[in-house]
Design a protein around this motif. Structure first.
Motif, mmCIF file in Angstrom:
data_model
loop_
_atom_site.group_PDB
_atom_site.id
_atom_site.type_symbol
_atom_site.label_atom_id
_atom_site.label_comp_id
_atom_site.label_asym_id
_atom_site.label_seq_id
_atom_site.Cartn_x
_atom_site.Cartn_y
_atom_site.Cartn_z
ATOM 1 N N VAL A 120 0.661 -1.125 0.067
ATOM 2 C CA VAL A 120 0.154 -0.054 -0.007
ATOM 3 C C VAL A 120 0.914 1.274 0.168
ATOM 4 N N ARG A 121 2.090 1.101 -0.020
ATOM 5 C CA ARG A 121 3.062 2.346 -0.115
ATOM 6 C C ARG A 121 2.857 2.904 -1.689
ATOM 7 N N HIS A 122 2.383 1.990 -2.509
ATOM 8 C CA HIS A 122 2.353 2.528 -3.799
ATOM 9 C C HIS A 122 1.107 3.242 -4.074
ATOM 10 N N ARG A 123 1.164 4.689 -4.486
ATOM 11 C CA ARG A 123 0.065 5.619 -4.330
ATOM 12 C C ARG A 123 -0.379 5.947 -5.865
ATOM 13 N N ALA A 124 0.366 5.950 -6.893
ATOM 14 C CA ALA A 124 -0.126 6.567 -8.179
ATOM 15 C C ALA A 124 -0.776 5.619 -8.807
ATOM 16 N N GLY A 125 -2.266 5.782 -9.374
ATOM 17 C CA GLY A 125 -2.898 4.779 -10.219
ATOM 18 C C GLY A 125 -3.180 3.496 -9.647
ATOM 19 N N ILE A 207 3.052 -1.823 -14.210
ATOM 20 C CA ILE A 207 4.549 -1.960 -14.761
ATOM 21 C C ILE A 207 5.432 -1.464 -13.703
ATOM 22 N N HIS A 208 5.092 -0.358 -13.249
ATOM 23 C CA HIS A 208 6.040 0.339 -12.366
ATOM 24 C C HIS A 208 6.222 -0.465 -11.274
ATOM 25 N N MET A 209 4.985 -0.805 -10.574
ATOM 26 C CA MET A 209 5.190 -1.782 -9.093
ATOM 27 C C MET A 209 5.929 -3.152 -9.454
ATOM 28 N N GLY A 211 8.106 -3.680 -11.823
ATOM 29 C CA GLY A 211 9.587 -3.125 -12.063
ATOM 30 C C GLY A 211 10.295 -3.217 -10.575
ATOM 31 N N LEU A 212 9.831 -2.798 -9.809
ATOM 32 C CA LEU A 212 10.317 -2.639 -8.395
ATOM 33 C C LEU A 212 10.395 -4.091 -7.420
ATOM 34 N N ARG A 213 8.953 -4.446 -7.720
ATOM 35 C CA ARG A 213 8.712 -5.844 -6.798
ATOM 36 C C ARG A 213 9.118 -7.199 -7.446
ATOM 37 N N LEU A 214 9.456 -7.290 -8.687
ATOM 38 C CA LEU A 214 10.168 -8.486 -9.168
ATOM 39 C C LEU A 214 11.663 -8.330 -9.166
ATOM 40 N N THR A 216 15.321 -8.687 -7.877
ATOM 41 C CA THR A 216 15.673 -9.481 -6.736
ATOM 42 C C THR A 216 15.980 -8.727 -5.412
ATOM 43 N N MET A 217 15.942 -7.392 -5.390
ATOM 44 C CA MET A 217 16.322 -6.733 -4.162
ATOM 45 C C MET A 217 15.094 -6.645 -3.451
ATOM 46 N N ALA A 218 14.025 -7.105 -4.047
ATOM 47 C CA ALA A 218 12.565 -6.904 -3.284
ATOM 48 C C ALA A 218 12.344 -7.801 -2.258
ATOM 49 N N GLN A 219 11.703 -7.604 -1.255
ATOM 50 C CA GLN A 219 11.454 -8.837 -0.141
ATOM 51 C C GLN A 219 10.672 -10.164 -0.799
HETATM 52 C C1 FAD Z 1 13.589 -2.929 -2.723
HETATM 53 C C2 FAD Z 1 12.791 -1.687 -1.833
HETATM 54 C C3 FAD Z 1 13.117 -1.696 -0.689
HETATM 55 C C4 FAD Z 1 12.280 -0.417 0.183
HETATM 56 N N1 FAD Z 1 12.908 -0.232 1.289
HETATM 57 C C5 FAD Z 1 12.108 0.708 1.977
HETATM 58 C C6 FAD Z 1 12.473 1.283 3.321
HETATM 59 O O1 FAD Z 1 13.320 0.664 3.821
HETATM 60 N N2 FAD Z 1 11.772 2.195 3.908
HETATM 61 C C7 FAD Z 1 10.685 2.679 3.010
HETATM 62 O O2 FAD Z 1 10.038 3.524 4.034
HETATM 63 N N3 FAD Z 1 10.369 2.385 2.053
HETATM 64 C C8 FAD Z 1 10.766 1.371 1.343
HETATM 65 N N4 FAD Z 1 10.395 1.044 0.070
HETATM 66 C C9 FAD Z 1 9.259 1.624 -0.424
HETATM 67 C C10 FAD Z 1 9.753 2.884 -1.602
HETATM 68 O O3 FAD Z 1 10.215 3.694 -1.101
HETATM 69 C C11 FAD Z 1 8.350 3.367 -2.061
HETATM 70 O O4 FAD Z 1 7.680 4.008 -1.006
HETATM 71 C C12 FAD Z 1 7.488 2.127 -2.713
HETATM 72 O O5 FAD Z 1 8.263 1.302 -3.380
HETATM 73 C C13 FAD Z 1 6.599 2.879 -3.642
HETATM 74 O O6 FAD Z 1 7.161 3.262 -4.937
HETATM 75 P P1 FAD Z 1 6.968 4.837 -5.466
HETATM 76 O O7 FAD Z 1 7.598 6.057 -4.681
HETATM 77 O O8 FAD Z 1 7.518 4.902 -6.660
HETATM 78 O O9 FAD Z 1 5.407 4.914 -5.463
HETATM 79 P P2 FAD Z 1 4.166 5.047 -6.696
HETATM 80 O O10 FAD Z 1 2.935 5.418 -5.852
HETATM 81 O O11 FAD Z 1 4.270 3.623 -7.088
HETATM 82 O O12 FAD Z 1 4.394 5.759 -7.603
HETATM 83 C C14 FAD Z 1 4.809 5.588 -8.968
HETATM 84 C C15 FAD Z 1 5.367 6.940 -9.431
HETATM 85 O O13 FAD Z 1 4.727 7.955 -9.768
HETATM 86 C C16 FAD Z 1 5.559 9.269 -9.161
HETATM 87 N N5 FAD Z 1 4.793 9.814 -8.079
HETATM 88 C C17 FAD Z 1 3.948 9.135 -7.039
HETATM 89 N N6 FAD Z 1 3.762 9.821 -5.899
HETATM 90 C C18 FAD Z 1 4.289 11.144 -6.274
HETATM 91 C C19 FAD Z 1 4.290 12.384 -5.647
HETATM 92 N N7 FAD Z 1 3.932 12.492 -4.395
HETATM 93 N N8 FAD Z 1 5.179 13.354 -6.097
HETATM 94 C C20 FAD Z 1 5.969 13.101 -7.339
HETATM 95 N N9 FAD Z 1 5.870 12.007 -7.998
HETATM 96 C C21 FAD Z 1 5.134 11.059 -7.328
HETATM 97 C C22 FAD Z 1 6.797 8.408 -8.925
HETATM 98 O O14 FAD Z 1 7.692 8.888 -10.164
HETATM 99 C C23 FAD Z 1 6.571 7.331 -8.568
HETATM 100 O O15 FAD Z 1 7.858 6.433 -8.856
HETATM 101 C C24 FAD Z 1 11.203 0.061 -0.609
HETATM 102 C C25 FAD Z 1 10.872 -0.297 -1.877
HETATM 103 C C26 FAD Z 1 11.643 -1.215 -2.662
HETATM 104 C C27 FAD Z 1 11.218 -1.866 -3.909
#
Ligand code: FAD
Length: 295
Positions: A120-125, A207-209, A211-214, A216-219
């Protein structure tokens, strides 16, 4: 369409990862988690999704009205191969708004709260709805997830883990029985508690999610979830599913700081790529010809 893990599959040890720095992957082991694509069906994707994305791409370069383009794409006057070709070019060029017009909805069940917190850290779209620990009272205790590293650890340690989890769930039951509301009793739940979610993401977000979650650094657990998600999208469209890949695949290099030693071999690290570029540039200079640079 259920990407249920094959519980009959021979368990492969997640501890047998070739490189200890690559987070362990549970492979086909049944973790009890599921990701089911509930919408769209294959028929909808085949008939409308590709034409819809094509329409968004083509509108930018066409005198035709978007509805005309869409009609021609749906009825096959524009060959599906031609549609896919343009879409691939546009996606590879990073023109992402064109793929925000289509969405995928997944029923995700049996994942841990550890996973859902990351998801749920993913916010956009992307939109989520998650099973409430406030309104659902887990009468016999919530079911939990056990990481394979703990399952295969020293039995005494595993026992301590199980006791801790069981103890927390027992306390939860006792608190409910004593009349403590579920919204307060849930404070004892461990991260291992399983949960269910509905997730709808547009293709760009997916695709973005992925990219990050597939990567090998992902949990391992969230990586496994995205393997299931990719499997589901492939099930309705191998073409669209092919865009769900670790981010290094479309980039052509790895940009993860923690992979500077190149232990994950999917793509060379960017330091290596830049190093090769610097060498090439130096060799060109020695030979008396500068490589072109951007103005
Ligand atoms: C391997 C890995 C380790 C991680 N470790 C940690 C950790 O230790 N601690 C931690 O807190 N989190 C951690 N995260 C979470 C990470 O920091 C992101 O919060 C999470 O992956 C969501 O991705 P995103 O920021 O691309 O957001 P999404 O919501 O998926 O956004 C997609 C894209 O939209 C754009 N976007 C979205 N919102 C905004 C905005 N407000 N302003 C400008 N552009 C925006 C950005 O380009 C963003 O990349 C980790 C993630 C990964 C994959």
């Amino acid at each position: 369409m259920t990407a249920e893990l094959d519980s009959q599959a021979k368990p492969t040890s997640i501890l047998s990862s070739a490189d200890p720095k690559i987070p362990l992957n549970p492979g086909r082991r049944d973790l009890g988690m599921r990701a089911t694509l509930v919408f769209p069906t294959r028929e909808i994707v085949e008939r409308y999704y590709v034409p819809l994305i094509y329409t968004a791409c083509r509108t930018c370069y066409s005198e035709l009205a978007p509805d005309d383009i869409f009609e021609r794409a749906v009825d096959g006057r524009i060959a599906p191969g031609k549609q896919r070709e343009l879409i691939s070019r546009v996606i590879e060029s990073g023109h992402g708004s064109t793929i925000e017009h289509v969405v995928f909805t997944f029923a995700i069940t049996g994942v841990s709260r550890t996973l859902s917190h990351q998801l749920v850290r993913h916010r956009a779209g992307v939109a989520f709805d998650q099973q409430s620990q406030r309104y659902v009272s887990f009468k016999k205790g919530a079911s939990t997830m056990m990481p394979q590293t703990i399952a295969e650890a020293d039995p005494a340690l595993r026992e301590r883990y199980e006791e801790q989890i069981d103890g927390a769930l027992e306390t939860y039951g006792a608190l409910l029985e004593a009349g403590i509301p579920g919204e307060d009793a849930r404070f004892v739940f461990p991260n291992a508690s399983r949960t269910n979610l509905v997730m709808t993401a547009n293709l760009r977000a997916l695709i973005h999610m992925s990219g990050l979650r597939l990567c090998t650094m992902a949990q391992w657990e969230i990586r496994r979830l995205f393997q299931l998600i990719r499997h589901e999208v492939f099930g309705v469209s191998p073409f669209l599913g092919s865009f769900l890949a670790p981010k290094c695949v479309p980039l052509g290099y790895c940009d993860e700081f923690n992979n500077r030693d190149g232990h994950c071999p999917i793509r060379p690290h960017k330091d290596e790529v830049l190093g090769a570029w610097a060498e090439k540039k130096a060799a060109a200079k020695t030979a008396g010809r500068d490589l072109p640079v951007a103005d």
